[in-house]
Design a protein around this motif. Sequence first.
Motif, PDB file in Angstrom:
ATOM      1  N   LYS A   1     -43.905  16.762  19.028  1.00 52.24           N
ATOM      2  CA  LYS A   1     -43.788  18.080  18.492  1.00 52.24           C
ATOM      3  C   LYS A   1     -42.985  18.200  17.536  1.00 52.24           C
ATOM      4  CE  LYS A   1     -42.941  19.884  22.571  1.00 52.24           C
ATOM      5  NZ  LYS A   1     -42.681  18.617  23.284  1.00 52.24           N
ATOM      6  N   SER A   2     -41.544  18.006  17.791  1.00 57.65           N
ATOM      7  CA  SER A   2     -40.739  18.001  16.540  1.00 57.65           C
ATOM      8  C   SER A   2     -41.085  16.919  15.501  1.00 57.65           C
ATOM      9  CB  SER A   2     -39.349  17.352  17.210  1.00 57.65           C
ATOM     10  OG  SER A   2     -38.834  18.333  18.123  1.00 57.65           O
ATOM     11  N   THR A   3     -41.695  16.020  15.681  1.00 60.17           N
ATOM     12  CA  THR A   3     -42.194  14.826  14.735  1.00 60.17           C
ATOM     13  C   THR A   3     -43.214  15.861  13.851  1.00 60.17           C
ATOM     14  OG1 THR A   3     -41.742  13.329  16.176  1.00 60.17           O
ATOM     15  CG2 THR A   3     -43.459  12.868  14.279  1.00 60.17           C
TER      16      THR A   3
ATOM     17  N   PHE B   1     -34.684  24.219  13.194  1.00 61.86           N
ATOM     18  CA  PHE B   1     -34.510  23.186  13.824  1.00 61.86           C
ATOM     19  C   PHE B   1     -34.115  23.137  15.123  1.00 61.86           C
ATOM     20  CE2 PHE B   1     -33.567  19.833  10.310  1.00 61.86           C
ATOM     21  CZ  PHE B   1     -33.942  20.520   9.324  1.00 61.86           C
ATOM     22  N   GLN B   2     -34.707  22.198  16.122  1.00 67.84           N
ATOM     23  CA  GLN B   2     -34.198  22.130  17.484  1.00 67.84           C
ATOM     24  C   GLN B   2     -32.926  21.712  17.604  1.00 67.84           C
ATOM     25  OE1 GLN B   2     -36.833  19.320  19.654  1.00 67.84           O
ATOM     26  NE2 GLN B   2     -35.882  19.750  21.760  1.00 67.84           N
ATOM     27  N   TYR B   3     -32.269  21.061  16.693  1.00 69.37           N
ATOM     28  CA  TYR B   3     -31.023  20.851  16.967  1.00 69.37           C
ATOM     29  C   TYR B   3     -30.335  21.318  15.381  1.00 69.37           C
ATOM     30  CZ  TYR B   3     -32.522  18.251  21.051  1.00 69.37           C
ATOM     31  OH  TYR B   3     -33.216  17.807  22.247  1.00 69.37           O
TER      32      TYR B   3
ATOM     33  N   LEU C   1     -40.872  27.056  14.246  1.00 65.25           N
ATOM     34  CA  LEU C   1     -39.631  27.159  15.081  1.00 65.25           C
ATOM     35  C   LEU C   1     -39.753  26.420  16.206  1.00 65.25           C
ATOM     36  CD1 LEU C   1     -40.455  31.166  15.088  1.00 65.25           C
ATOM     37  CD2 LEU C   1     -38.812  29.946  13.574  1.00 65.25           C
ATOM     38  N   ASP C   2     -39.148  25.468  16.118  1.00 62.71           N
ATOM     39  CA  ASP C   2     -39.009  24.113  16.996  1.00 62.71           C
ATOM     40  C   ASP C   2     -37.919  24.596  18.270  1.00 62.71           C
ATOM     41  OD1 ASP C   2     -39.101  21.806  18.406  1.00 62.71           O
ATOM     42  OD2 ASP C   2     -38.441  20.366  16.944  1.00 62.71           O
ATOM     43  N   GLU C   3     -38.361  24.919  19.337  1.00 56.14           N
ATOM     44  CA  GLU C   3     -37.746  25.044  20.587  1.00 56.14           C
ATOM     45  C   GLU C   3     -36.366  26.487  20.169  1.00 56.14           C
ATOM     46  OE1 GLU C   3     -36.500  22.408  23.233  1.00 56.14           O
ATOM     47  OE2 GLU C   3     -38.484  21.126  23.031  1.00 56.14           O
ATOM     48  N   THR C   4     -36.914  27.143  19.410  1.00 60.23           N
ATOM     49  CA  THR C   4     -35.699  28.127  19.013  1.00 60.23           C
ATOM     50  C   THR C   4     -35.265  29.048  20.366  1.00 60.23           C
ATOM     51  OG1 THR C   4     -36.628  28.409  16.974  1.00 60.23           O
ATOM     52  CG2 THR C   4     -35.134  29.988  17.544  1.00 60.23           C
TER      53      THR C   4
HETATM   54 MG   LIG Z   1     -38.603  18.380  20.160  1.00 61.54          MG
END
Ligand SMILES: [Mg+2]
Lengths: 248, 470
Positions: A43-45, A87-89, A170-173
């Motif tokens: 997913k993040s990729t 960003f997730q992180y 929106l990555d795991e916001t």
């Molecule tokens: Mg991820």
Amino acid sequence: MKASLEIKDLSVSIGERPILKDFSLTINKGEIHALMGPNGTGKSTLAKALAGHPDYTVTGGQALMDGQDLLALSPEQRARWGLFMAFQYPLEIEGVSIANFIRAALQARLKEGEDFSAGDYYKELYAKMDALKMDRAFTARALNVGFSGGEKKRCEVLQMMMLKPAYALLDETDSGLDIDALRIVAEGVNALRGPDFGALVITHYQRLLDYIVPDFVHVMADGRIVKSGGKELALELEKHGYEGIAQA
Amino acid sequence: MQTPDDSALNLDREKGNFSYDVDYAYDAGVGLSEKTIDYISEVKKEAQWIRKFRHDALKIFNEKPLPLNWAPKDIQNVEFDKIRYYLSQGQMPSRDWEDVPDKIKETFERLGVPEQERKFLAGVEAQFDSESAYSRMKEELAKQGVIFMGSTEALREHPEIFRPWFGKVIPVDDNKFSALNSAVFSGGSFIYVPKGVKVKQPLQAYFRINAESFGQFERTLIIADEGAEVTYMEGCTAPRFETSTLHSAVVELVALKGAKIQYITVQNWSNNVFNLVTKRGWAEEDAQVRWIDCNIGSRLTMKYPAVVLNGKRARGEVTSIALANTGQVQDTGAKMIHLADETTSNVVSKSISVGTGRATYRGLTHMKPGLKGCKSNVVCDALLINTNSRTDTYPAINITGDKHFVQHEASVSKVNAEQIFYMRQRGIGEKEALSLSVNGFINELARQFPMEYSVELKRLIEMEMEGSVG
Ligand SMILES: [Mg+2]
Ligand SMILES: Nc1ncnc2c1ncn2[C@@H]1O[C@H](COP(=O)(O)OP(=O)(O)OP(=O)(O)O)[C@@H](O)[C@H]1O
């Protein structure tokens, strides 16, 4: 011209390792899509490859933003064209205040001859911070440095609200947010919702989707979408887990 | 919010990269010998004692080895026998830009010097290769007894003022390069500020290297008499030549009882310059000496501004910023020598290493045994941009006795590829991302500088970062 973010058979590797495999998805303006799936499925990729992260190699397929080839652009050009990724992180940037950072990002978007008004900028920044219930003292703090997990996520949404993208990833916001923060952040996203905005919301929790109600939900496994549906799919997932969905 | 007008100070890296074909009336030729020195002395029609001072210095220079046990290895590549030690057009320093020879005038106009003079300076000296081409100070300062002139004129016209301190703060044999400078010095500024006179606006010198394979050896001596105050600023540029150039200055500051001297350097050398400079201040009772030192560019810079705190309650400060880009070495630091009770020293050093660039902090804090009530504070922060960079800190603290307050802090921060990607994802280009980080890193420090100089510094850094993105 098509007002959409169109991902066609996209394959992405990190080093030698293929992660995304012929991934396809079209997000039209006005739509919000949720993307769910087990840890490590890519997913993040997907988000980072679309944003142009240099470590992610596109080995096949296409990504078109409003009909234009996104993958031919540098990360900053994609951003200026209206692509935003939360960003997730989120990264910590020493020495650069939130206010200066967002201002630099806005100034990078100015067209020749356009002016930047510092007065209007601060007015807007403070209004958005108030909406996100962020203390104004944050503007002077170094970006994300020493922020709590939830503060970092709020700061991502603040940036999105200020930059007003056409498409947001929106990555795991929602990860790391308490219940109140979750609602506030969701309101921030909902405020952008409209015919000129499309979003992909990556999450593990159906709870977020109570606040940001998606038009479509997709389930990802091993680098591609294995199931798509309406918002009820998220509820189903919550009940049966990914295993149950994959078998169905 | 304040947005300073920076139009007057566009001395960017590229801007300094030009040179003129100039017919030099006086040229000491290539290489260094007794003859070179006699030639310089004759051109300048110097007093016998100065000629002797030069010859003694040459002997010491020839005898002293390079400091290979600790210095960066590149110092071995200075080719002393291929350098031209004295070049001038025979111009006398003019008091009017109109009388400055055309090409020299054009040079300084392109560098924006006359414009700065009009805007905010009390006096300007502009040196072109070996000699000053322009020197002027505001009328009212001259009336108050302030002296501001080149080394040759000052030693000729006011030996009673300058000779007692000349070569005293930095003895000829302090190091190989102070000996070299003492042998072949030319140009630089000599300043005397009488008792109680406070010079409000800065005096500025601009050092310009125009010729290839040339060595610039200016000599500066600033004496602030009791209770006097002065700020001096120097700027430097040189064109980018194939061969290397040597800049080796000696700067001595003398702050008598209660005097204050602030010395500001913004150095913007091209990548072929060896910059090997000795700077030291002497502070008597209640006096203050402050070095603000910004080192950008050059092939190798070795510079450790020092303050000798000789009188009670004297205060010494070094505030420095060094930017080592790919291919450059910035070996800088500070030395604080406490020789009296209740003296204070404060060192804040920020270094930035980019690519294969290498910034090193080398410091010394010394307190004479038996003193009491001294304070020393040293802060060294390093910023590393990309993985090839390295930084080293060598703080030598040499303190006996426990009646002192001593503090040392060091930090290293990094800007990595992930952070740069994060900024780019917001639409900020790679170059801007780097300058944002670098400016953020030095911002707090640069804010303490006179505005004209912090604006210039910011611009220089932006230009420098432009060259560093792949
Ligand atoms: Mg991820
Ligand atoms: N920079 C990298 N180097 C090597 N492998 C990586 C890198 N980034 C991601 N991966 C690998 O790629 C795979 C997909 O990672 P990705 O971060 O896209 O998963 P995800 O679906 O976002 O997971 P999560 O739900 O845990 O956030 C994982 O196996 C991960 O270990």
